[in-house]
Design an enzyme around this catalytic site. Structure first.
Site, PDB file in Angstrom:
ATOM      1  N   LYS A 103       0.861  -1.182   0.000  1.00 25.37           N
ATOM      2  CA  LYS A 103       0.000   0.000   0.000  1.00 25.37           C
ATOM      3  C   LYS A 103       0.895   1.230   0.000  1.00 25.37           C
ATOM      4  O   LYS A 103       1.691   1.427   0.925  1.00 25.37           O
ATOM      5  CB  LYS A 103      -0.932   0.005   1.212  1.00 25.37           C
ATOM      6  N   SER A 207       2.430  -5.983   3.787  1.00 25.48           N
ATOM      7  CA  SER A 207       1.783  -6.894   4.729  1.00 25.48           C
ATOM      8  C   SER A 207       1.857  -8.310   4.193  1.00 25.48           C
ATOM      9  O   SER A 207       1.488  -8.565   3.036  1.00 25.48           O
ATOM     10  CB  SER A 207       0.316  -6.498   4.937  1.00 25.48           C
ATOM     11  N   ALA A 208       2.324  -9.224   5.029  1.00 24.19           N
ATOM     12  CA  ALA A 208       2.489 -10.616   4.605  1.00 24.19           C
ATOM     13  C   ALA A 208       1.140 -11.250   4.290  1.00 24.19           C
ATOM     14  O   ALA A 208       0.149 -11.001   4.981  1.00 24.19           O
ATOM     15  CB  ALA A 208       3.199 -11.413   5.690  1.00 24.19           C
ATOM     16  N   PHE A 209       1.115 -12.063   3.242  1.00 23.10           N
ATOM     17  CA  PHE A 209      -0.097 -12.783   2.881  1.00 23.10           C
ATOM     18  C   PHE A 209      -0.332 -13.948   3.838  1.00 23.10           C
ATOM     19  O   PHE A 209       0.604 -14.587   4.319  1.00 23.10           O
ATOM     20  CB  PHE A 209       0.008 -13.311   1.452  1.00 23.10           C
ATOM     21  N   LEU A 210      -1.596 -14.232   4.077  1.00 20.54           N
ATOM     22  CA  LEU A 210      -1.996 -15.420   4.817  1.00 20.54           C
ATOM     23  C   LEU A 210      -2.015 -16.609   3.859  1.00 20.54           C
ATOM     24  O   LEU A 210      -1.946 -16.432   2.639  1.00 20.54           O
ATOM     25  CB  LEU A 210      -3.373 -15.202   5.438  1.00 20.54           C
ATOM     26  N   ASP A 276     -14.031   1.894  10.078  1.00 14.03           N
ATOM     27  CA  ASP A 276     -14.381   1.224   8.818  1.00 14.03           C
ATOM     28  C   ASP A 276     -14.346  -0.301   8.931  1.00 14.03           C
ATOM     29  O   ASP A 276     -14.040  -0.981   7.975  1.00 14.03           O
ATOM     30  CB  ASP A 276     -13.405   1.688   7.729  1.00 14.03           C
ATOM     31  N   GLU A 281     -12.840 -11.396   9.479  1.00 16.29           N
ATOM     32  CA  GLU A 281     -12.579 -12.723   8.923  1.00 16.29           C
ATOM     33  C   GLU A 281     -12.096 -13.671  10.006  1.00 16.29           C
ATOM     34  O   GLU A 281     -11.487 -13.249  11.006  1.00 16.29           O
ATOM     35  CB  GLU A 281     -11.535 -12.636   7.797  1.00 16.29           C
TER      36      GLU A 281
END
Length: 407
Positions: A103, A207-210, A276, A281
């Protein structure tokens, strides 16, 4: 055509040699460490290595995220909140099959969100994503994926490695000779909403992906305290102080610790000023009592001068809180462990330090006191035995909670 010729001249179209997956890769070790207790253990060398690798590894490809692709008809839109061009994000890939969500910087640290902005049109801030990860770790929630700041060379690390022709087509050189790019979507996608390097370097969060949804399925669930996304509408919780009584009657909030996790999330969002949180999840593997993922925190840390008390509605209306959460909050209110001091020290580890301005750090202390006051009023009204839920029972062995990535 110019981009294609440019890439051919520099021999950028030749495929890279395949790389083997190393079992010790930080990306894999992080994902293997996910358990019922959180995304990573309290002391995780894998997370330390992952933050270092995201900061240092060269990018080998760049592409739009699924959000942007949905607008172009390239993926299923049913589980995706409609994005806009001012919220551009990219997926950057690294060696060892690692990938992270990038981002870019949209707003300078010293700028506050204008008072007339609605929360759903606010900018997304890269430094908010970084600070949210550090705060989440300090609160011992461990529900925000590891996030680090990085200076990206948008020419070498995005334009020259992407195979997406649409992404290539939105790069341009500004009148100030800075390399810029913007989002490709039906609205708010003009050069005036572009992000620009200086001339090539651009701050951003990674940010690391899951684990993929096929390996570790997740549910996206509407937040019971979702806000109205219109200019004049109100949700029931905003007008009914007894709204929590209704929520308690609905499964799974009626017979699990889900409501306590919602309160944790509200406390976290109040501290960062995030209004927001429309969905949350969860990993399906851990069932109804699993932890809630605190994803997408870029709309936090927008206004240090304003405390949005309505974010605390789950706490104030339900009057429940985990004992471990309360103990951690009380500790961070002590002078020797003051939250602002702990955050300041933690954020110094990030390459983009200072991540937050001093007023934002001091706002954390002020908001923490407001949370403790709200808990105090609940205890005064209903008694500590009713308000404070004992979640300090001895956990099972870590092996029992291991998050396997097989199907």
């Amino acid at each position: 055509r110019r981009h294609k010729l440019y890439r051919e001249e520099l021999n950028l179209t030749s495929p890279a040699a395949p790389l083997p997956l190393r079992p010790e890769a930080s990306w894999l070790q992080f994902q293997l460490g996910i358990s019922r207790d959180g995304l990573y253990p309290r002391s995780s060398p894998a997370v330390t290595r992952l933050l270092r690798d995201m900061r240092e590894f060269p990018t080998i490809s760049a592409d739009y995220s699924q959000d942007e692709k949905a607008l172009l008809g390239a993926c299923d839109c049913s589980q995706i909140v409609k994005p806009s061009g001012v919220h551009l994000k990219l997926v950057l890939r690294f060696q060892d099959f690692g990938k992270a969500m990038f981002k870019p910087m949209r707003q300078r640290r010293e700028e506050e969100t204008p008072e007339d902005f609605f929360y759903f049109v606010d900018f997304q801030r890269h430094n908010a994503e970084i600070a949210a990860f550090h705060l989440d770790r300090i609160l011992d929630f461990r529900r925000v994926p590891p996030t680090v700041g990085r200076l990206i060379n948008v020419t070498k690390e995005i334009l020259e490695v992407t195979k997406n022709e649409v992404l290539q087509s939105v790069f341009f050189v500004s009148p100030a000779s800075n390399v810029c790019f913007f989002a490709k979507c039906p609205y708010m996608c003009k050069t005036e909403y572009a992000v620009c390097g200086n001339p090539h370097l651009l701050e951003g969060s990674l940010s690391a992906f899951l684990p993929s949804l096929s390996l570790a399925p997740r549910l996206s669930i509407p937040n019971p305290w979702i806000r109205s996304y219109s200019f004049d509408g109100k949700e029931e919780w905003e007008v009914n102080p007894l709204y929590c009584n209704t929520v308690r009657e609905i499964y799974p909030y009626s017979n699990s610790n889900r409501l306590l996790n919602i309160v944790d999330m509200a406390i976290f969002d109040f501290l960062i000023g995030n209004m927001d949180r429309h969905h949350y999840e969860m990993f399906t593997k851990f069932g109804d009592d699993g932890f809630l993922l605190h994803l997408d925190n870029a709309r936090g840390f927008g206004r240090h001068s304003h405390d949005e008390i309505s974010i605390l509605a789950p706490l104030c209306q339900c009057c429940i809180i985990k004992r471990t959460t309360l103990l951690r909050l009380r500790l961070l209110a002590e002078p020797e462990y003051r939250l602002s001091d702990v955050m300041r020290e933690s954020l110094l580890q990030d390459p983009l330090a200072p991540v937050l301005t001093e007023p934002h750090l001091l706002a954390l202390d002020r908001r923490l006191q407001l949370i403790l006051e709200a808990v105090g009023k609940c205890i005064e009204t209903f008694g500590e035995a009713t308000v404070v839920a004992n979640d300090t029972a001895q956990p099972q062995s870590p092996a029992a909670h291991r998050a396997r990535l097989d199907t």
